[in-house]
Design a protein around this motif. Structure first.
Motif, mmCIF file in Angstrom:
data_model
loop_
_atom_site.group_PDB
_atom_site.id
_atom_site.type_symbol
_atom_site.label_atom_id
_atom_site.label_comp_id
_atom_site.label_asym_id
_atom_site.label_seq_id
_atom_site.Cartn_x
_atom_site.Cartn_y
_atom_site.Cartn_z
ATOM 1 N N UNK A 24 7.600 -3.398 -6.888
ATOM 2 C CA UNK A 24 6.366 -2.728 -6.471
ATOM 3 C C UNK A 24 6.123 -1.478 -7.315
ATOM 4 N N UNK A 25 7.159 -0.681 -7.519
ATOM 5 C CA UNK A 25 7.023 0.542 -8.327
ATOM 6 C C UNK A 25 6.652 0.185 -9.762
ATOM 7 N N UNK A 26 7.288 -0.843 -10.321
ATOM 8 C CA UNK A 26 6.979 -1.211 -11.710
ATOM 9 C C UNK A 26 5.565 -1.795 -11.829
ATOM 10 N N UNK A 27 5.102 -2.504 -10.821
ATOM 11 C CA UNK A 27 3.731 -3.036 -10.858
ATOM 12 C C UNK A 27 2.729 -1.898 -10.876
ATOM 13 N N UNK A 28 2.883 -0.939 -9.967
ATOM 14 C CA UNK A 28 1.925 0.166 -9.915
ATOM 15 C C UNK A 28 2.056 1.083 -11.128
ATOM 16 N N UNK A 29 3.257 1.258 -11.655
ATOM 17 C CA UNK A 29 3.415 2.043 -12.879
ATOM 18 C C UNK A 29 2.743 1.343 -14.054
ATOM 19 N N UNK A 30 2.907 0.030 -14.138
ATOM 20 C CA UNK A 30 2.252 -0.727 -15.200
ATOM 21 C C UNK A 30 0.737 -0.694 -15.095
ATOM 22 N N UNK A 31 0.218 -0.808 -13.867
ATOM 23 C CA UNK A 31 -1.228 -0.733 -13.694
ATOM 24 C C UNK A 31 -1.755 0.667 -14.016
ATOM 25 N N UNK A 32 -0.988 1.698 -13.669
ATOM 26 C CA UNK A 32 -1.397 3.073 -14.006
ATOM 27 C C UNK A 32 -1.395 3.280 -15.521
ATOM 28 N N UNK A 168 -8.091 -1.762 -7.072
ATOM 29 C CA UNK A 168 -6.696 -2.146 -7.301
ATOM 30 C C UNK A 168 -5.903 -2.048 -6.000
ATOM 31 N N UNK A 169 -6.110 -0.969 -5.255
ATOM 32 C CA UNK A 169 -5.404 -0.803 -3.979
ATOM 33 C C UNK A 169 -5.834 -1.865 -2.972
ATOM 34 N N UNK A 170 -7.117 -2.184 -2.924
ATOM 35 C CA UNK A 170 -7.599 -3.181 -1.970
ATOM 36 C C UNK A 170 -7.001 -4.559 -2.233
ATOM 37 N N UNK A 171 -6.796 -4.881 -3.495
ATOM 38 C CA UNK A 171 -6.286 -6.208 -3.847
ATOM 39 C C UNK A 171 -4.769 -6.294 -3.706
ATOM 40 N N UNK A 172 -4.059 -5.184 -3.923
ATOM 41 C CA UNK A 172 -2.595 -5.255 -3.979
ATOM 42 C C UNK A 172 -1.862 -4.577 -2.833
ATOM 43 N N UNK A 173 -2.486 -3.691 -2.117
ATOM 44 C CA UNK A 173 -1.751 -2.867 -1.159
ATOM 45 C C UNK A 173 -1.149 -3.632 0.020
ATOM 46 N N UNK A 174 -1.833 -4.585 0.655
ATOM 47 C CA UNK A 174 -1.164 -5.286 1.762
ATOM 48 C C UNK A 174 0.121 -5.996 1.334
ATOM 49 N N UNK A 175 0.096 -6.648 0.167
ATOM 50 C CA UNK A 175 1.292 -7.333 -0.310
ATOM 51 C C UNK A 175 2.384 -6.334 -0.659
ATOM 52 N N UNK A 176 1.999 -5.216 -1.274
ATOM 53 C CA UNK A 176 2.986 -4.196 -1.617
ATOM 54 C C UNK A 176 3.634 -3.623 -0.366
ATOM 55 N N UNK A 177 2.863 -3.436 0.688
ATOM 56 C CA UNK A 177 3.430 -2.939 1.951
ATOM 57 C C UNK A 177 4.423 -3.949 2.511
ATOM 58 N N UNK A 178 4.069 -5.235 2.472
ATOM 59 C CA UNK A 178 4.992 -6.258 2.954
ATOM 60 C C UNK A 178 6.286 -6.278 2.145
#
Length: 189
Positions: A24-32, A168-178
């Protein structure tokens, strides 16, 4: 939730919470990093849409949830669509067996539905705050543009960047929380 991720033919164990959190951290770092690179490329004039495509691709390959693939089962509980077009293997008279996935691979049980609903509830709280900030900035820009005049970028570019981040948050955040909150998975015997 799946316990392993296949990346370029290599199996990655995702049973441990630490591994999923690192993903999750690497996905959001890569997207940033991608968002910053697209900003430096052309200030998102034409490259902003690539951010959305990259988010959909990351969602499809790693996260899942809204489509078949990734670690999270599809939220809708429907089986993946099958293509009825002839494949090149059939033209060569080779028979390729494509089994249909088991129901447990795409159907959510009661516990998973509860977790999905809880993750969406938490994600929508974050998105509500993000949309409130967007509304506030748009309101300031419309009614009192001098309030945003001190910034080094125009208010339009700032709003566009915040909208990209909200999508980006709307598409990925529920899965990232899980992925973030699910405890370690037990080893299958």
């Amino acid at each position: 939730m799946r316990a392993e991720l296949v990346l370029m033919g290599k199996r990655l164990d995702m049973a441990a919470r630490v591994h999923r959190r690192a993903l999750v951290v690497s996905i959001y770092a890569g997207l940033a990093l991608l968002m910053a690179a697209l900003w430096s490329l052309d200030r998102w004039h034409t490259s902003g849409v690539y951010m959305i495509f990259a988010t959909i691709l990351v969602n499809r390959l790693f996260l899942g949830g809204y489509n078949f693939g990734g670690l999270i089962k599809p939220f809708n509980g429907k089986a993946p669509r099958r293509s009825y077009a002839e494949t090149p293997f059939l033209m060569l008279a080779l028979r390729v067996y494509q089994p249909t996935p088991e129901e447990s691979e795409y159907r959510n049980d009661e516990r998973e539905v509860h977790q999905r609903d809880r993750a969406h509830y938490q994600a929508y709280q974050v998105l509500t705050i993000a949309l409130t900030v967007l509304w506030l900035l748009a309101d300031w820009k419309m009614k009192a543009p001098r309030l945003l005049a001190w910034m080094p970028v125009s208010a339009d570019v700032l709003l566009y960047g915040l909208v990209l981040m909200a999508i980006v948050a709307a598409v990925t955040l529920p899965q990232a929380i899980l992925l973030w909150t699910e405890p370690d998975m037990e080893e299958a015997e």
